[in-house]
Design a protein around this motif. Structure first.
Motif, mmCIF file in Angstrom:
data_model
loop_
_atom_site.group_PDB
_atom_site.id
_atom_site.type_symbol
_atom_site.label_atom_id
_atom_site.label_comp_id
_atom_site.label_asym_id
_atom_site.label_seq_id
_atom_site.Cartn_x
_atom_site.Cartn_y
_atom_site.Cartn_z
ATOM 1 N N LEU A 61 3.827 34.615 67.071
ATOM 2 C CA LEU A 61 4.667 35.807 66.947
ATOM 3 C C LEU A 61 5.114 36.296 68.314
ATOM 4 O O LEU A 61 4.305 36.406 69.230
ATOM 5 N N ARG A 62 6.405 36.603 68.447
ATOM 6 C CA ARG A 62 6.902 37.212 69.678
ATOM 7 C C ARG A 62 6.495 38.675 69.730
ATOM 8 O O ARG A 62 6.599 39.386 68.728
ATOM 9 N N LEU A 63 6.090 39.141 70.894
ATOM 10 C CA LEU A 63 5.690 40.535 71.022
ATOM 11 C C LEU A 63 6.898 41.457 71.112
ATOM 12 O O LEU A 63 6.855 42.586 70.636
ATOM 13 N N THR A 64 7.995 40.986 71.707
ATOM 14 C CA THR A 64 9.135 41.870 71.974
ATOM 15 C C THR A 64 9.765 42.414 70.702
ATOM 16 O O THR A 64 10.123 43.586 70.631
ATOM 17 N N ASP A 65 9.910 41.564 69.673
ATOM 18 C CA ASP A 65 10.554 42.033 68.448
ATOM 19 C C ASP A 65 9.698 41.819 67.205
ATOM 20 O O ASP A 65 10.154 42.067 66.093
#
Length: 292
Positions: A61-65
Motif C-alpha cells: 500500500l502507498r502511504l501518500t494516497d
C-alpha cells in the motif's frame, strides 16, 4: 489486467513529511485472509486441529494516497515474507508488522536493494547493545525506552542494526522496532511516527472486505477468486470516481439493489447522494472530536 488495475489505483494525494525519507517511496506491507470451503483444495491453510482452507491477499500500500501499489493472491499457507520478496522494488521504503521482521536475512536483502525500512521485531528477539542514542524529552513522553545500535540475535546472526523500544501505558506489550536509518537520517520520533501509519493498511483491508464480504465465491478456482477481487476493486474505484471518496458498505448495498432491479436509476442517485452526505458528516464529527 493486474497491471492496468494497479495503474488505475495510482492517484497521488498531498505529500507526507517524514524527515529525510521521500514520501513517494513509502509502502506498507501486510496480508489478509478469506476462509473458503474445503473443496477448494488449492487454497491450503491450516491442518492442526481441523482442515481449513483460505485465500490470502498480499498487499503493498502507498502511504501518500492509501491505495494499492501491488498485490498478490495466494493460498492461505503462503508466508507473507515469501510474497513480500516478489514485490520488492529498489529504492522503496517499507513499513511492516512483526511477521516481516522475524527473518534476519530479509534485512540484508533490503540493504542490497538499497531499500529502507521500519519493521516490528518479535518481543522474544535477543540483542546486545553496542551504543545508545540520547532520547529527547518528547521521545520519553511518547513512551520510548531505548534507541540503540545493537548486535541482533543470540550470536549476532542479525548483524548490527538500530532498534527502538517503546511502551505506552495503554499498550499491552513493548513495541520493538528495527530500522535501516541512522539517527542522523531519521530521529526517534520520526521512526515511531512512521510505524504508527502502518494501521492504514488495516483500514484498507476493512474497506476491501466491505466490497468483498465473500460469504461464497462465484468461482472456486484460483483465477475465479482473483477475478472476483479484481471486479470488486474496479467497482470500488468507479464509485470513488463518482462520489469523490472510498465507497462504504451502504453504498455497495445500494448498487446491489440497483443491479437486482429493486431501485431505479433516479432513486439510486438520490440515495447515493444521501449516503455520501452521511459519510462526510460522520467524518467531520470524528475530525472535530479528534481536535478537541
Amino acid at each position: 489486467m493486474r497491471s492496468l488495475l494497479v495503474e488505475s489505483l495510482s492517484r497521488q494525494s498531498g505529500p507526507f513529511k517524514t524527515g529525510r525519507v521521500s514520501a513517494d517511496t513509502i509502502r506498507i506491507f501486510d496480508s489478509t485472509v478469506w476462509k473458503v470451503v474445503t473443496r477448494m483444495k488449492w487454497a491450503e491453510w491450516r491442518h492442526q486441529h481441523c482442515k481449513q482452507n483460505a485465500v490470502r491477499l498480499h498487499l503493498k500500500l502507498r502511504l501518500t494516497d492509501e491505495q494499492a501499489d501491488d498485490f498478490l493472491l495466494t493460498e492461505g499457507r503462503i508466508c507473507e515474507r515469501v510474497a513480500m520478496r516478489q514485490m520488492f522494488k529498489p529504492g522503496e521504503f517499507y513499513l511492516g508488522d512483526r511477521n516481516y521482521g522475524s527473518d534476519f536475512a530479509l534485512f540484508d536483502e533490503l540493504d542490497t536493494l538499497k531499500c529502507g525500512y521500519v519493521l516490528r521485531l518479535r518481543n522474544e528477539v535477543k540483542w546486545e547493545v553496542l551504543e545508545t542514542n540520547p532520547l529527547s524529552p518528547e521521545a520519553l513522553a511518547e513512551g520510548v525506552r531505548l534507541d540503540a545500535t545493537v548486535r541482533l540475535g543470540n550470536r549476532g546472526s542479525g548483524g548490527i542494526r538500530r532498534i527502538i523500544v517503546m511502551k505506552r501505558p495503554e499498550m499491552k506489550e513493548e513495541l520493538v522496532l528495527i530500522t535501516s536509518e541512522s539517527i542522523d537520517e531519521l530521529s526517534t520520533l520520526e521512526v515511531t511516527g512512521l510505524y504508527h501509519h502502518r494501521w492504514k493498511v488495516e483500514m484498507f483491508f476493512r474497506w476491501l472486505k466491505c466490497l468483498v464480504p465473500c460469504r461464497h465465491w462465484f468461482a472456486e478456482s484460483r483465477e475465479g477468486v482473483l477475478i472476483q477481487i479484481y471486479l470488486c476493486l474496479i467497482k470500488g474505484l468507479l464509485l470513488a470516481e463518482l462520489t469523490g471518496c472510498k465507497p462504504n458498505k451502504r453504498m455497495m448495498e445500494l448498487l446491489q439493489w440497483h443491479q437486482m432491479g429493486e431501485i431505479s436509476d433516479e432513486k439510486l442517485a438520490v440515495r447515493l447522494a444521501a449516503a455520501l452526505a452521511e459519510a462526510k458528516a460522520i467524518k467531520a464529527r470524528l475530525a472535530a472530536k479528534k481536535k478537541s
